[in-house]
Scaffold this motif. Sequence first.
Motif, PDB file in Angstrom:
ATOM      1  N   UNK A  49       0.823  -1.203   0.000  1.00 56.66           N
ATOM      2  CA  UNK A  49       0.000   0.000   0.000  1.00 56.66           C
ATOM      3  C   UNK A  49       0.862   1.260   0.000  1.00 56.66           C
ATOM      4  N   UNK A  50       0.382   2.291  -0.705  1.00 61.39           N
ATOM      5  CA  UNK A  50       1.141   3.542  -0.768  1.00 61.39           C
ATOM      6  C   UNK A  50       1.454   4.140   0.603  1.00 61.39           C
ATOM      7  N   UNK A  51       0.529   4.007   1.567  1.00 59.53           N
ATOM      8  CA  UNK A  51       0.765   4.645   2.866  1.00 59.53           C
ATOM      9  C   UNK A  51       2.033   4.127   3.536  1.00 59.53           C
ATOM     10  N   UNK A  52       2.480   2.931   3.126  1.00 62.04           N
ATOM     11  CA  UNK A  52       3.663   2.348   3.760  1.00 62.04           C
ATOM     12  C   UNK A  52       4.915   3.185   3.499  1.00 62.04           C
ATOM     13  N   UNK A  53       4.884   3.928   2.395  1.00 66.53           N
ATOM     14  CA  UNK A  53       6.020   4.815   2.119  1.00 66.53           C
ATOM     15  C   UNK A  53       6.216   5.818   3.257  1.00 66.53           C
ATOM     16  N   UNK A  54       5.098   6.315   3.794  1.00 69.33           N
ATOM     17  CA  UNK A  54       5.174   7.272   4.902  1.00 69.33           C
ATOM     18  C   UNK A  54       5.848   6.676   6.122  1.00 69.33           C
ATOM     19  N   UNK A  55       5.628   5.386   6.362  1.00 72.73           N
ATOM     20  CA  UNK A  55       6.225   4.743   7.529  1.00 72.73           C
ATOM     21  C   UNK A  55       7.722   4.532   7.368  1.00 72.73           C
ATOM     22  N   UNK A  56       8.200   4.710   6.156  1.00 72.71           N
ATOM     23  CA  UNK A  56       9.642   4.553   5.934  1.00 72.71           C
ATOM     24  C   UNK A  56      10.425   5.794   6.346  1.00 72.71           C
ATOM     25  N   UNK A  57       9.703   6.912   6.542  1.00 72.67           N
ATOM     26  CA  UNK A  57      10.357   8.126   7.033  1.00 72.67           C
ATOM     27  C   UNK A  57      10.371   8.120   8.547  1.00 72.67           C
ATOM     28  N   UNK A  59       9.496  10.080  10.882  1.00 75.70           N
ATOM     29  CA  UNK A  59       8.787  11.268  11.358  1.00 75.70           C
ATOM     30  C   UNK A  59       7.419  10.903  11.905  1.00 75.70           C
ATOM     31  N   UNK A  60       6.892  11.801  12.701  1.00 76.96           N
ATOM     32  CA  UNK A  60       5.586  11.625  13.334  1.00 76.96           C
ATOM     33  C   UNK A  60       4.502  11.555  12.257  1.00 76.96           C
ATOM     34  N   UNK A  61       3.635  10.587  12.346  1.00 76.81           N
ATOM     35  CA  UNK A  61       2.488  10.507  11.452  1.00 76.81           C
ATOM     36  C   UNK A  61       1.394   9.760  12.193  1.00 76.81           C
ATOM     37  N   UNK A  62       0.384   9.291  11.467  1.00 80.43           N
ATOM     38  CA  UNK A  62      -0.699   8.619  12.173  1.00 80.43           C
ATOM     39  C   UNK A  62      -0.325   7.223  12.650  1.00 80.43           C
ATOM     40  N   UNK A  63       0.706   6.652  12.065  1.00 79.52           N
ATOM     41  CA  UNK A  63       1.231   5.392  12.595  1.00 79.52           C
ATOM     42  C   UNK A  63       2.738   5.532  12.747  1.00 79.52           C
ATOM     43  N   UNK A 241     -16.803  19.443  -0.946  1.00 83.33           N
ATOM     44  CA  UNK A 241     -16.134  18.644   0.082  1.00 83.33           C
ATOM     45  C   UNK A 241     -14.920  17.972  -0.554  1.00 83.33           C
ATOM     46  N   UNK A 242     -13.758  18.167   0.044  1.00 84.06           N
ATOM     47  CA  UNK A 242     -12.534  17.559  -0.469  1.00 84.06           C
ATOM     48  C   UNK A 242     -12.055  16.520   0.537  1.00 84.06           C
ATOM     49  N   UNK A 243     -12.006  15.289   0.082  1.00 85.13           N
ATOM     50  CA  UNK A 243     -11.630  14.163   0.929  1.00 85.13           C
ATOM     51  C   UNK A 243     -10.154  13.882   0.695  1.00 85.13           C
ATOM     52  N   UNK A 244      -9.337  14.061   1.721  1.00 79.46           N
ATOM     53  CA  UNK A 244      -7.906  13.790   1.575  1.00 79.46           C
ATOM     54  C   UNK A 244      -7.631  12.377   2.039  1.00 79.46           C
ATOM     55  N   UNK A 245      -7.383  11.519   1.065  1.00 77.79           N
ATOM     56  CA  UNK A 245      -7.171  10.108   1.376  1.00 77.79           C
ATOM     57  C   UNK A 245      -5.703   9.737   1.208  1.00 77.79           C
ATOM     58  N   UNK A 276      -8.207  11.907   6.593  1.00 78.41           N
ATOM     59  CA  UNK A 276      -8.676  10.827   7.466  1.00 78.41           C
ATOM     60  C   UNK A 276      -7.821   9.608   7.244  1.00 78.41           C
ATOM     61  N   UNK A 277      -7.946   8.700   8.173  1.00 77.72           N
ATOM     62  CA  UNK A 277      -7.346   7.378   8.013  1.00 77.72           C
ATOM     63  C   UNK A 277      -8.454   6.396   8.377  1.00 77.72           C
ATOM     64  N   UNK A 278      -8.457   5.269   7.717  1.00 75.79           N
ATOM     65  CA  UNK A 278      -9.610   4.366   7.850  1.00 75.79           C
ATOM     66  C   UNK A 278      -9.889   3.987   9.305  1.00 75.79           C
ATOM     67  N   UNK A 279      -8.835   3.920  10.112  1.00 78.54           N
ATOM     68  CA  UNK A 279      -9.050   3.512  11.507  1.00 78.54           C
ATOM     69  C   UNK A 279      -9.835   4.549  12.307  1.00 78.54           C
ATOM     70  N   UNK A 280      -9.979   5.775  11.783  1.00 79.84           N
ATOM     71  CA  UNK A 280     -10.880   6.735  12.443  1.00 79.84           C
ATOM     72  C   UNK A 280     -12.297   6.173  12.545  1.00 79.84           C
ATOM     73  N   UNK A 281     -12.601   5.222  11.664  1.00 76.53           N
ATOM     74  CA  UNK A 281     -13.966   4.674  11.587  1.00 76.53           C
ATOM     75  C   UNK A 281     -14.055   3.248  12.122  1.00 76.53           C
ATOM     76  N   UNK A 282     -13.076   2.859  12.920  1.00 71.86           N
ATOM     77  CA  UNK A 282     -12.977   1.484  13.386  1.00 71.86           C
ATOM     78  C   UNK A 282     -14.290   0.943  13.965  1.00 71.86           C
ATOM     79  N   UNK A 283     -14.975   1.784  14.713  1.00 68.30           N
ATOM     80  CA  UNK A 283     -16.196   1.272  15.350  1.00 68.30           C
ATOM     81  C   UNK A 283     -17.377   1.182  14.384  1.00 68.30           C
ATOM     82  N   UNK A 284     -17.136   1.517  13.124  1.00 67.52           N
ATOM     83  CA  UNK A 284     -18.208   1.367  12.125  1.00 67.52           C
ATOM     84  C   UNK A 284     -17.809   0.406  10.997  1.00 67.52           C
ATOM     85  N   UNK A 285     -16.693  -0.315  11.178  1.00 69.01           N
ATOM     86  CA  UNK A 285     -16.229  -1.229  10.121  1.00 69.01           C
ATOM     87  C   UNK A 285     -17.306  -2.248   9.745  1.00 69.01           C
ATOM     88  N   UNK A 286     -18.022  -2.745  10.754  1.00 63.67           N
ATOM     89  CA  UNK A 286     -19.017  -3.774  10.488  1.00 63.67           C
ATOM     90  C   UNK A 286     -20.084  -3.248   9.529  1.00 63.67           C
TER      91      UNK A 286
END
Lengths: 338, 338
Positions: A49-57, A59-63, A241-245, A276-286
């Motif tokens: 997944x593209x977001x994994x690139x962010x984890x290679x830096x 720096x502080x991020x959502x994960x 509305x602009x959704x930043x994914x 947003x990040x998908x885990x913001x919606x964890x309690x609505x995954x179902x």
Amino acid sequence: MGNQTNRQILFVKRPKGLPDDRTFRLTESTVPEPKDGEVRVRTIYLSVDPYMRGRMNDMKSYIPPFRLNEVLTGGVVGQVEVSRHPDFQPGELVTGMMGWQDYSVVHGAELNKVDARLAPPSTALSVLGMPGLTAYFGLLDIGRPREGETVVVSGAAGAVGTVVGQIAKLKGCRVVGIAGSEEKIRYLQKELGFDAVINYKAEDVKEALKDACPDGVDVYFDNVGGEISDRVLSRINQYARIVLCGQISLYNLEKPDIGPRIQTTLLINSALMKGFIVSDYQDRFKEGLSHLAEWVSQGKIRYRENIVEGLENAPQAFLGLFRGENLGKQLVKVSEVQ
Amino acid sequence: MGNQTNRQILFVKRPKGLPDDRTFRLTESTVPEPKDGEVRVRTIYLSVDPYMRGRMNDMKSYIPPFRLNEVLTGGVVGQVEVSRHPDFQPGELVTGMMGWQDYSVVHGAELNKVDARLAPPSTALSVLGMPGLTAYFGLLDIGRPREGETVVVSGAAGAVGTVVGQIAKLKGCRVVGIAGSEEKIRYLQKELGFDAVINYKAEDVKEALKDACPDGVDVYFDNVGGEISDRVLSRINQYARIVLCGQISLYNLEKPDIGPRIQTTLLINSALMKGFIVSDYQDRFKEGLSHLAEWVSQGKIRYRENIVEGLENAPQAFLGLFRGENLGKQLVKVSEVQ
């Protein structure tokens, strides 16, 4: 057990700019044994997944960032081999965050079961997993598209973008995709029913948007950022509305991302922009999964998976994301369901 | 009637960059007579507001541009002289959008009555008018501050900023203001109880923000835009809300506003940024005004007005906004209540 070695892909060098072969190292270790409460899972599919690139830096991020010289981690679908957790039995299909390796040992609490009667197990990493949920909540909760509105999605042929466009069609919107190859354009238009698709590599995006969005843009689902997004944002309507994914065009930038500040455009249009990040919606995954599964089973949402064979090819599959090689969800197949 | 001439300030030249004397022309015409349904209003106070700079450009925005060689319009408090509308009587105080002139004739439907028992009539243009409502809805509906959070407001000593900071204090927040003079800093800290105030003309804003916001920024109410906002935005917390109310530092820019794109910061913090204009909340004005009036009457919200005398000085009062001359609401007094 037959396999005595556990191949692993380590993260060994923080990349500057685009990652390359030096970012990764394939190594071998022994197959781990589960302790009480833990489960040993044989990897079937890895998600890249593209977001994994962010984890290679570093720096502080959502994960938190990946740690050097440790196994890379990401979404995995696998099969339980040994269980010391009461909820799991050998042979069961499960999904969770696990290592880029043949076998992972994780606590049972970190696993979810995969119902293979619903759809092929790989979909737990695509349309019925994180990318599908990302599309669902980002579009419906932030984008809030209404019938007749124009929804633009960039990275339209990716795992998230394809689902965004199809949900927007189900909501009665005009859907405009932006993607980077003729094959992708054809797929989105002919197979998924997008109203218009722009090839940003071949067309003048500004002019093409004028044609594709005669009534302006009400919702922009942004997977790419940068100049393409500047173009779309210059055409937003009042109350847009602009959704930043995602911002995949920027993940490998070595310099700060400079461009026109967007604040005045948002201000004069009373427009909303939200990350947003998908885990913001964890309690609505179902809720999200039940809708997605229903749409998939009814044929209202279609999906593609781009599957590369072999754990050793996971780094190349990951790098391919930044070259726009994948149509639909990019997966790596590591072993067979048994 | 005594006055036979109606002095008017015309908009005669679209400014490039900062407006100046050539932007305006003082002229005289005859005093207009109301037709059926109309009311003649003698101007008491004119409001000068930063947003009016936007109307001087010939471009699409939330309100149409001013037309050349016509009387400028803005918020006015005045007194009914002649009424041909059943709801209004001579002598009544009213407010509405009217011309920069001694007398305006408008339809009764465009006027609201001003209750001078509640507070001085000028407040219908400040804390109990558009700026107060802008602060109220922007902060509470978009910013949604919660007890213990840190709220930063730029343009903190202006008509909107002063109210934003005080409402945020009422909600139990740590309030940090950014303003441009020692007099403003003192006022915000000593008289309005802001927890910290930064003088952006005298301090290193980046360093000052570190000290002033040890727990990061949860809500940023932005009246100024540009580099000051870049600094604040670099310190936002997860789930931060950024309220775009004004961008006064940019209104006179002749070149595109280039800076770091904000999307990645919003994305990794699941943060929200939203523009608005007070009229988005038109159907809730009554609610807003009743809360503001209660807070003002209880002394929980204090206000300042900076009053310049004489219609002919309205252009200079307007230009003073961009030099940061006003503490609190900038008004022009044109005549006396009779």
